[in-house]
Design an enzyme around this catalytic site. Structure first.
Site, PDB file in Angstrom:
ATOM      1  N   GLY A  47      -4.488  -5.212  -3.754  1.00 37.53           N
ATOM      2  CA  GLY A  47      -5.022  -4.448  -4.874  1.00 37.53           C
ATOM      3  C   GLY A  47      -4.319  -3.129  -4.992  1.00 37.53           C
ATOM      4  O   GLY A  47      -3.707  -2.647  -4.051  1.00 37.53           O
ATOM      5  N   HIS A  48      -4.362  -2.583  -6.187  1.00 40.26           N
ATOM      6  CA  HIS A  48      -3.833  -1.247  -6.406  1.00 40.26           C
ATOM      7  C   HIS A  48      -5.018  -0.334  -6.657  1.00 40.26           C
ATOM      8  O   HIS A  48      -5.933  -0.713  -7.369  1.00 40.26           O
ATOM      9  CB  HIS A  48      -2.994  -1.187  -7.678  1.00 40.26           C
ATOM     10  CG  HIS A  48      -1.744  -1.987  -7.598  1.00 40.26           C
ATOM     11  ND1 HIS A  48      -0.772  -1.747  -6.670  1.00 40.26           N
ATOM     12  CD2 HIS A  48      -1.304  -2.999  -8.353  1.00 40.26           C
ATOM     13  CE1 HIS A  48       0.218  -2.588  -6.870  1.00 40.26           C
ATOM     14  NE2 HIS A  48      -0.086  -3.364  -7.872  1.00 40.26           N
ATOM     15  N   GLY A  94     -11.373  -3.666   2.418  1.00 39.71           N
ATOM     16  CA  GLY A  94     -11.988  -2.526   3.099  1.00 39.71           C
ATOM     17  C   GLY A  94     -11.608  -2.441   4.568  1.00 39.71           C
ATOM     18  O   GLY A  94     -12.112  -1.596   5.306  1.00 39.71           O
ATOM     19  N   ARG A  95     -10.679  -3.309   5.021  1.00 45.75           N
ATOM     20  CA  ARG A  95     -10.270  -3.286   6.436  1.00 45.75           C
ATOM     21  C   ARG A  95      -9.505  -2.012   6.760  1.00 45.75           C
ATOM     22  O   ARG A  95      -8.672  -1.581   5.964  1.00 45.75           O
ATOM     23  CB  ARG A  95      -9.307  -4.457   6.723  1.00 45.75           C
ATOM     24  CG  ARG A  95      -9.978  -5.790   6.806  1.00 45.75           C
ATOM     25  CD  ARG A  95      -9.015  -6.851   7.317  1.00 45.75           C
ATOM     26  NE  ARG A  95      -7.972  -7.154   6.326  1.00 45.75           N
ATOM     27  CZ  ARG A  95      -7.128  -8.166   6.452  1.00 45.75           C
ATOM     28  NH1 ARG A  95      -7.176  -8.954   7.510  1.00 45.75           N
ATOM     29  NH2 ARG A  95      -6.221  -8.404   5.539  1.00 45.75           N
ATOM     30  N   PRO A  96      -9.749  -1.396   7.949  1.00 37.53           N
ATOM     31  CA  PRO A  96      -8.925  -0.242   8.313  1.00 37.53           C
ATOM     32  C   PRO A  96      -7.480  -0.701   8.496  1.00 37.53           C
ATOM     33  O   PRO A  96      -7.228  -1.751   9.093  1.00 37.53           O
ATOM     34  CB  PRO A  96      -9.503   0.234   9.647  1.00 37.53           C
ATOM     35  CG  PRO A  96     -10.445  -0.810  10.113  1.00 37.53           C
ATOM     36  CD  PRO A  96     -10.740  -1.742   8.979  1.00 37.53           C
ATOM     37  N   SER A 149       5.665  12.148  -4.730  1.00 33.20           N
ATOM     38  CA  SER A 149       4.275  12.135  -5.173  1.00 33.20           C
ATOM     39  C   SER A 149       3.435  12.931  -4.183  1.00 33.20           C
ATOM     40  O   SER A 149       3.457  12.667  -2.991  1.00 33.20           O
ATOM     41  CB  SER A 149       3.801  10.682  -5.270  1.00 33.20           C
ATOM     42  OG  SER A 149       2.418  10.631  -5.495  1.00 33.20           O
ATOM     43  N   LEU A 192       2.904  12.289   0.332  1.00 32.62           N
ATOM     44  CA  LEU A 192       3.488  13.294   1.213  1.00 32.62           C
ATOM     45  C   LEU A 192       2.478  14.394   1.528  1.00 32.62           C
ATOM     46  O   LEU A 192       2.482  14.961   2.633  1.00 32.62           O
ATOM     47  CB  LEU A 192       4.740  13.875   0.540  1.00 32.62           C
ATOM     48  CG  LEU A 192       5.540  14.875   1.356  1.00 32.62           C
ATOM     49  CD1 LEU A 192       6.050  14.239   2.645  1.00 32.62           C
ATOM     50  CD2 LEU A 192       6.720  15.417   0.549  1.00 32.62           C
ATOM     51  N   ASP A 193       1.591  14.689   0.575  1.00 31.84           N
ATOM     52  CA  ASP A 193       0.597  15.761   0.752  1.00 31.84           C
ATOM     53  C   ASP A 193      -0.253  15.567   2.005  1.00 31.84           C
ATOM     54  O   ASP A 193      -0.672  16.526   2.645  1.00 31.84           O
ATOM     55  CB  ASP A 193      -0.299  15.846  -0.493  1.00 31.84           C
ATOM     56  CG  ASP A 193      -0.849  14.495  -0.934  1.00 31.84           C
ATOM     57  OD1 ASP A 193      -0.024  13.583  -1.132  1.00 31.84           O
ATOM     58  OD2 ASP A 193      -2.081  14.348  -1.062  1.00 31.84           O
ATOM     59  N   THR A 225      -8.745  -4.443  -1.191  1.00 32.88           N
ATOM     60  CA  THR A 225      -9.469  -5.691  -1.447  1.00 32.88           C
ATOM     61  C   THR A 225     -10.517  -5.942  -0.374  1.00 32.88           C
ATOM     62  O   THR A 225     -11.624  -6.366  -0.656  1.00 32.88           O
ATOM     63  CB  THR A 225      -8.476  -6.880  -1.481  1.00 32.88           C
ATOM     64  OG1 THR A 225      -7.519  -6.620  -2.500  1.00 32.88           O
ATOM     65  CG2 THR A 225      -9.181  -8.187  -1.796  1.00 32.88           C
ATOM     66  N   ASP A 259       0.816  -1.225   0.000  1.00 37.42           N
ATOM     67  CA  ASP A 259       0.000   0.000   0.000  1.00 37.42           C
ATOM     68  C   ASP A 259       0.846   1.270   0.000  1.00 37.42           C
ATOM     69  O   ASP A 259       0.450   2.284   0.559  1.00 37.42           O
ATOM     70  CB  ASP A 259      -0.958   0.025   1.212  1.00 37.42           C
ATOM     71  CG  ASP A 259      -1.784  -1.237   1.303  1.00 37.42           C
ATOM     72  OD1 ASP A 259      -2.283  -1.675   0.263  1.00 37.42           O
ATOM     73  OD2 ASP A 259      -1.898  -1.791   2.412  1.00 37.42           O
TER      74      ASP A 259
HETATM   75  P1  GDP Z   1      -0.382   0.048  -3.800  1.00 35.47           P
HETATM   76  O1  GDP Z   1      -0.927  -1.285  -3.516  1.00 35.47           O
HETATM   77  O2  GDP Z   1       1.065   0.164  -3.400  1.00 35.47           O
HETATM   78  O3  GDP Z   1      -0.645   0.553  -5.171  1.00 35.47           O
HETATM   79  O4  GDP Z   1      -1.102   1.050  -2.826  1.00 35.47           O
HETATM   80  P2  GDP Z   1      -2.607   1.525  -2.757  1.00 35.47           P
HETATM   81  O5  GDP Z   1      -3.443   1.063  -3.875  1.00 35.47           O
HETATM   82  O6  GDP Z   1      -3.077   1.293  -1.372  1.00 35.47           O
HETATM   83  O7  GDP Z   1      -2.349   3.069  -2.976  1.00 35.47           O
HETATM   84  C1  GDP Z   1      -2.370   3.925  -1.961  1.00 35.47           C
HETATM   85  C2  GDP Z   1      -3.475   4.941  -2.084  1.00 35.47           C
HETATM   86  O8  GDP Z   1      -2.859   6.182  -2.130  1.00 35.47           O
HETATM   87  C3  GDP Z   1      -4.370   4.893  -3.294  1.00 35.47           C
HETATM   88  O9  GDP Z   1      -5.667   5.250  -2.875  1.00 35.47           O
HETATM   89  C4  GDP Z   1      -3.788   5.934  -4.234  1.00 35.47           C
HETATM   90  O10 GDP Z   1      -4.742   6.534  -5.073  1.00 35.47           O
HETATM   91  C5  GDP Z   1      -3.287   6.931  -3.268  1.00 35.47           C
HETATM   92  N1  GDP Z   1      -2.098   7.678  -3.621  1.00 35.47           N
HETATM   93  C6  GDP Z   1      -0.976   7.260  -4.279  1.00 35.47           C
HETATM   94  N2  GDP Z   1      -0.063   8.244  -4.279  1.00 35.47           N
HETATM   95  C7  GDP Z   1      -0.615   9.287  -3.601  1.00 35.47           C
HETATM   96  C8  GDP Z   1      -0.148  10.579  -3.233  1.00 35.47           C
HETATM   97  O11 GDP Z   1       0.973  10.973  -3.510  1.00 35.47           O
HETATM   98  N3  GDP Z   1      -1.003  11.365  -2.494  1.00 35.47           N
HETATM   99  C9  GDP Z   1      -2.245  10.958  -2.139  1.00 35.47           C
HETATM  100  N4  GDP Z   1      -3.011  11.779  -1.412  1.00 35.47           N
HETATM  101  N5  GDP Z   1      -2.700   9.745  -2.448  1.00 35.47           N
HETATM  102  C10 GDP Z   1      -1.901   8.934  -3.175  1.00 35.47           C
END
Ligand code: GDP
Length: 425
Positions: free
Chosen positions: A39-40, A304-306, A414, A334-335, A302, A12
């Site tokens: 999942g992504h 929805g777990r916190p 990012s 980072l935002d 995948t 994640d």
């Molecule tokens: P992955 O499995 O590594 O792809 O991770 P996730 O699918 O959990 O992605 C992390 C979440 O962060 C997703 O909801 C992305 O849309 C979001 N995301 C990715 N990069 C950034 C970012 O730089 N800032 C913010 N606010 N959200 C981001």
């Protein structure tokens, strides 16, 4: 050139977004390990998508999406994903599936559930996607390769043997309904018909693509700390999450992987049980970060777990980057930290009164306490900024402090979920 996009932590980290972004200049995107258990989340002009099996590059018309031999292939999930993309207006993607990929069987998913139920309190917190039983069978040499679907008689005989073996466990260990041989055989024939258009010799395709100078991205799932060898065993996943495994799970030479982009999130989060040294133990503080985190909060894509929340962990991340063979760090999300007055960062682990900087084996990790250093926050919204120098000074200090601690170059920052929310350094 082959580039791998992998995670340094517990998953994640935002790999989906980085892969999606790098896919703009890629010809081929390959999944090389894992299955539909993670999942992504991808946000683009077509909408928001949670992909579990397809690589993140499927949204571009010019890329070929490849499911490598190392993947746990869940055929119904793959087909549903393809259908749902088409339903949301995404142009029909080019997809190839390795004839050597193995298939997640309906009974793998059941065994995953039954075993978690049997373990009760000692369960792994599995996503119950069948991944652990799948890889157990693969290495016990009783799995099904895609290629085996195409010989009806051999398949019938194999199904018979499978039922004989699995039904003993179902009857005597789990006390659950038995597998019906005929039904399983019929299901596999439907899998065969659904997957047929995509099946090919992936390693030969990639060999030619490398010779032709194509841009190839290997897309990892989860992160270093979930690797079965180098992660927080046994609270790990069942296939290697390391870029090095990309060579095996895609069927390409190890020396072909020239760049390893390791994705690192600006704070920590983890799902499931297991040691998590920099965890934020105050639930109000954790919930504040959780609901602001990621794009739609830190809840599993995948399940929805916190997710469990933590401060940035330099010890785990240095280790995570080192095992990946990192050439570039992409520092994400980072935002989200813009609301904090001060930001704690974990810079060491205290174990039995000593401070260590090397990520230890699990029994030692369980005893580790975080050594925190507090950095000043920047108290502003940095989304929309495109140049590094325009970031607030405290924000740059946070990035540069972490870069020094982890010892790998942060070349991308990012600051939002969209492809365009990126700062190159
Ligand atoms: P992955 O499995 O590594 O792809 O991770 P996730 O699918 O959990 O992605 C992390 C979440 O962060 C997703 O909801 C992305 O849309 C979001 N995301 C990715 N990069 C950034 C970012 O730089 N800032 C913010 N606010 N959200 C981001």
């Amino acid at each position: 050139m082959v580039k791998a996009v992998v995670g340094a932590n517990w998953g994640d980290e935002g790999k989906g977004k980085i892969t999606d972004m790098l896919s703009e200049h890629a010809d081929i995107i390959v999944r090389f390990q894992g299955g539909a258990n993670a999942g992504h989340t991808i946000v683009n002009d077509y909408g928001t998508f949670a992909l579990h099996t397809l690589p993140s590059g499927v949204f571009y018309g010019h890329t070929t999406s490849v499911i490598g031999n190392g993947v746990a292939l869940n055929i119904p999930v793959l087909i549903n994903e393809i259908e749902s993309l088409k339903a949301q207006g995404v142009p029909e993607p080019k997809i190839l599936v390795s004839d050597r990929a193995q298939i997640v069987m309906p009974y793998h998913i059941l065994f995953d559930e039954y075993e978690e139920e049997r373990l009760g309190k000692a369960s792994f917190g599995s996503t119950k996607s069948g991944i652990a039983p799948f890889y157990s069978d693969k290495y016990a040499k009783i799995g099904y390769q895609v290629s085996e679907l195409f010989d009806k008689e051999l398949l019938r005989e194999k199904v018979r043997r499978t039922c004989e073996q699995k039904n003993v466990l179902l009857e005597h260990l789990y006390h659950k309904p038995l597998i019906d041989e005929k039904e399983l055989f019929e299901t596999l024939l439907t899998y065969r018909d659904k997957i047929r258009p995509y099946v090919c010799d992936v390693s030969s395709f990639l060999w030619q693509a490398i010779k032709d100078g194509k841009e190839i991205l290997l897309e990892g799932q989860l992160g270093t700390l979930k690797d079965p060898d180098h992660g927080i065993y046994p609270m790990v996943t069942s296939s290697s999450t390391l870029a090095g495994y990309g060579a095996i799970g895609a069927g390409i030479p190890p020396y072909a992987i020239e760049k390893v982009v390791t994705v690192v999130k600006a704070y920590s989060s983890a799902v499931g049980a297991g040691a998590f040294v920099s965890e934020i133990l105050d639930e109000t503080e954790a919930e504040e970060l959780r609901k602001r985190g990621g794009n739609a909060g830190e809840y599993g894509a995948t399940t929805g777990r916190p997710r469990r929340m933590g401060w940035f962990d330099c010890v785990a991340t240095h280790y995570g980057c080192r095992l990946q063979g990192t050439t570039d760090v992409a520092f994400t999300v980072l935002d989200v930290l813009g609301y904090l007055d001060e930001i704690p960062v974990c810079v060491g682990y205290e174990v039995d009164g000593k401070v260590i900087k090397d990520f230890p084996v699990t029994p030692v990790l369980e005893k580790a306490k975080p050594v925190l250093k507090t950095l000043p926050g920047w108290k502003s919204d940095i989304s929309g900024i495109r140049e590094y120098d325009k970031l607030p000074e405290n924000c740059r200090n946070y990035i540069e402090f972490i870069e020094k601690e982890i010892g790998f170059p942060i070349t991308m920052v990012s600051n939002g979920p969209k492809r365009s929310d990126i700062i190159y350094r």
